[in-house]
Design a protein around this motif. Structure first.
Motif, mmCIF file in Angstrom:
data_model
loop_
_atom_site.group_PDB
_atom_site.id
_atom_site.type_symbol
_atom_site.label_atom_id
_atom_site.label_comp_id
_atom_site.label_asym_id
_atom_site.label_seq_id
_atom_site.Cartn_x
_atom_site.Cartn_y
_atom_site.Cartn_z
ATOM 1 N N GLY A 218 54.667 36.750 35.683
ATOM 2 C CA GLY A 218 55.829 37.159 36.302
ATOM 3 C C GLY A 218 55.900 38.699 36.270
ATOM 4 N N PHE A 219 54.751 39.416 36.661
ATOM 5 C CA PHE A 219 54.700 40.812 36.801
ATOM 6 C C PHE A 219 54.781 40.957 38.464
ATOM 7 C CE2 PHE A 219 53.147 40.564 32.363
ATOM 8 C CZ PHE A 219 53.537 41.802 31.822
ATOM 9 N N VAL A 220 55.792 41.480 38.748
ATOM 10 C CA VAL A 220 55.869 41.885 40.294
ATOM 11 C C VAL A 220 55.580 43.378 40.728
ATOM 12 C CG1 VAL A 220 57.177 41.501 42.490
ATOM 13 C CG2 VAL A 220 57.818 40.291 40.407
ATOM 14 N N ASP A 221 54.079 43.680 40.722
ATOM 15 C CA ASP A 221 53.711 44.966 41.055
ATOM 16 C C ASP A 221 53.679 45.410 42.473
ATOM 17 O OD1 ASP A 221 51.427 47.111 40.949
ATOM 18 O OD2 ASP A 221 51.511 46.668 38.765
ATOM 19 N N ALA A 222 54.022 46.712 42.609
ATOM 20 C CA ALA A 222 53.873 47.184 43.768
ATOM 21 C C ALA A 222 52.376 47.300 44.517
ATOM 22 C CB ALA A 222 54.613 48.684 43.949
ATOM 23 N N HIS B 70 45.176 45.816 44.015
ATOM 24 C CA HIS B 70 44.899 45.503 42.427
ATOM 25 C C HIS B 70 44.702 47.183 41.896
ATOM 26 C CE1 HIS B 70 43.571 43.645 38.872
ATOM 27 N NE2 HIS B 70 43.733 42.537 39.537
ATOM 28 N N GLY B 71 45.823 47.830 41.991
ATOM 29 C CA GLY B 71 45.651 49.248 41.427
ATOM 30 C C GLY B 71 45.199 50.140 42.458
ATOM 31 N N GLY C 252 32.382 46.705 42.645
ATOM 32 C CA GLY C 252 32.873 47.077 41.464
ATOM 33 C C GLY C 252 34.277 46.715 40.989
ATOM 34 N N PHE C 253 34.584 46.390 39.836
ATOM 35 C CA PHE C 253 35.926 46.247 39.341
ATOM 36 C C PHE C 253 36.281 47.175 38.378
ATOM 37 C CE2 PHE C 253 38.869 44.046 36.302
ATOM 38 C CZ PHE C 253 39.896 43.979 37.381
ATOM 39 N N ASP C 254 37.645 47.811 38.439
ATOM 40 C CA ASP C 254 38.263 48.656 37.587
ATOM 41 C C ASP C 254 39.539 48.361 37.230
ATOM 42 O OD1 ASP C 254 39.313 50.855 36.019
ATOM 43 O OD2 ASP C 254 38.294 52.482 37.030
ATOM 44 N N SER C 255 39.973 47.799 36.401
ATOM 45 C CA SER C 255 41.293 47.079 36.179
ATOM 46 C C SER C 255 42.117 48.319 36.026
ATOM 47 C CB SER C 255 41.166 46.404 35.078
ATOM 48 O OG SER C 255 41.126 46.928 33.813
#
Length: 468
Positions: free
Chosen positions: A89-93, A97-98, A465-468
């Motif tokens: 339920g996080f509504v991120d702008a 993905h960051g 690559g992935f960087d959270s």
């Protein structure tokens, strides 16, 4: 090198805490309307496959753009039963993905992407208020916490780049009292929290009020082109329409060429029983922010309207064969790991018990955010690959799909992110070997003060690559 989450936790505490939990998403433990299956042949201007967030926003905005348009939504199971009813339920702008992920891939577009992402979040809030959707919406902001020494500088640097307000250890623990926190980064505007299933169900209500037809238990079996129309077949009928949008998320696409672009990665969640005011006072959390730590294998958590702590993340499990199976949701070792990490984070809450445990499949692609496409002479649009941040991005994705079908030149369709697809995943066994090697490497980086090994550095250099 150990992390804070490697510390031992009493097994009897974990046993007692998990004992009351029942399998299944707590969000879906609400009254849900039923929509009749599709029977026979119907015609429409637009057919949407999938009644999750993306499909419902597509149908709703299509109806609002052109009132009177005949729109049919078909769903294989029930509205909100999959990712839309199982997420945190996080509504991120963020649409990418960051910021770091977006900046690494589309440096020339990142400022536009950030602006469009915030406009989308503001627009979503405006839609919810305008349509009076009862979804437990709270614009509480996002608190990112450092739980290891090397993460403190990451957050300090992010603050210097304007991504939020840096909080020293004392300040962050004053917001939420956890002995694991070393620093924090608070962004007041970029995130809201919502009841995820209510969001989908209320969108379905708004759709029907706008004249959209929704059919549950109507799995699409094939897609064919007939002259200037497309036809979507189900076991009980078919829809012939001028245009179609495929919003099937993690499930196999009706377009075979799109199937290799995503894989299902399973995410696991626990929800506590409602905390009493006294229990809640032990940890503060008066401002009800969403919280996440900044490791590669990260946790996310938030409070529900009835003061349950929803606690998920860390384990992200890929199963050989890229299948979506209910059997994958029962993973006791992961639930035990999540419970242990909960008590390490909040040792003040050893009397808290878990009421629910559940899992769901995330649609992941090689760039970790959505990708789009057109097919069948521009009559079929499709999107997937949200990688866990689709609650907000799905609304943006729906508008992109409608723009593409209209052939419109917009700020959305001009984005390189929209115009180009990610690299596909290789077939098995290469996919499994590569994904699991990457996951192992990310875990090693978390245990090595963030230092990335040769595999991760190579993926970074290749733009994978992935960087959270």
């Amino acid at each position: 090198m150990q992390t804070v989450f490697d510390a031992p936790v009493d097994a009897t505490l974990i046993d007692a805490a998990l004992a009351p939990s029942i399998p299944g998403s707590m969000w879906l433990d609400v009254t849900r309307p039923r929509f009749a299956p599709l029977t026979g042949a119907v015609t429409a201007d637009l057919v949407v496959v999938g009644a999750g967030y993306t499909g419902l926003w597509t149908a709703l905005h299509a109806a609002e753009r052109q009132p009177g348009r005949r729109i049919v939504v078909i769903e294989s199971d029930r509205v909100a039963w999959a990712a839309s009813g199982r997420n945190g339920g996080f509504v991120d702008a963020s649409l990418t993905h960051g910021r770091e992920n977006g900046k690494a891939r589309w440096p020339n577009d990142i400022d536009v992407l950030e602006r469009l992402g915030m406009e989308n979040l503001d627009g979503m809030q405006a839609d919810i208020e305008r349509l009076r959707l009862d979804v437990d919406w709270q614009r509480t902001g996002m608190l990112t916490v450092a739980t290891e020494p090397h993460q403190v500088e990451w957050l300090r640097s992010a603050a210097l780049e304007g991504q939020g307000r840096f909080l020293e250890e004392t300040a962050v623990r004053a917001e939420v009292a956890s002995p694991t926190y070393r620093a924090g980064l608070f962004d007041a505007e970029s995130c809201a929290i919502v009841h995820p299933a209510k969001l989908a169900l209320e969108l379905a209500r708004a759709c029907t009020e706008a004249g959209v037809q929704i059919h549950e238990h109507s799995a699409a079996t094939s897609l064919e082109t007939r002259g200037s129309t497309v036809c979507v077949h189900t076991e009980g009928g078919r829809v012939t329409a001028r245009q179609a949008v495929l919003a099937t998320n993690v499930f196999p696409s009706l377009l075979r060429r799109n199937r290799l672009h995503t894989v299902p990665v399973y995410d696991y969640v626990l929800a506590t029983e409602p905390l009493s005011e006294e229990q809640l006072s032990r940890i503060g959390w008066r401002n009800r922010q969403g919280v996440g730590d900044c490791a590669n294998q990260f946790h996310y958590y938030r409070l529900s309207a009835d003061n349950r702590i929803v606690w998920g993340g860390y384990d992200a499990i890929y199963h050989f064969g890229r299948k979506v199976k209910a059997a994958y949701e029962d993973r006791p070792q992961t639930y035990r790991r999540l419970a242990a990490h909960f008590f390490l984070t909040f040792p003040q809450l050893t009397d808290v018990r878990f009421g629910y445990r559940w899992a769901g499949a995330i649609d992941t692609n090689t760039r970790f955010c959505a990708h789009w496409g057109l097919a069948r002479g521009g009559r079929v649009a499709h999107v997937n690959g949200f990688t866990g941040l689709g609650v907000g991005a799905a609304r943006f994705a729906a508008d992109v799909c409608l723009d593409l079908l209209d052939g419109a030149d917009t700020a959305r369709t001009r984005l390189e992110m929209v115009r180009k697809k990610p690299l596909p995943f290789p077939p098995e066994p290469l996919a499994s070997a590569g994904i699991n090697a990457t996951r192992w490497s990310l875990d090693r980086a978390d245990h090595s003060a963030g230092r990335r090994n040769v595999l991760l550095r190579t993926l970074d250099a290749l733009g994978l690559g992935f960087d959270s």
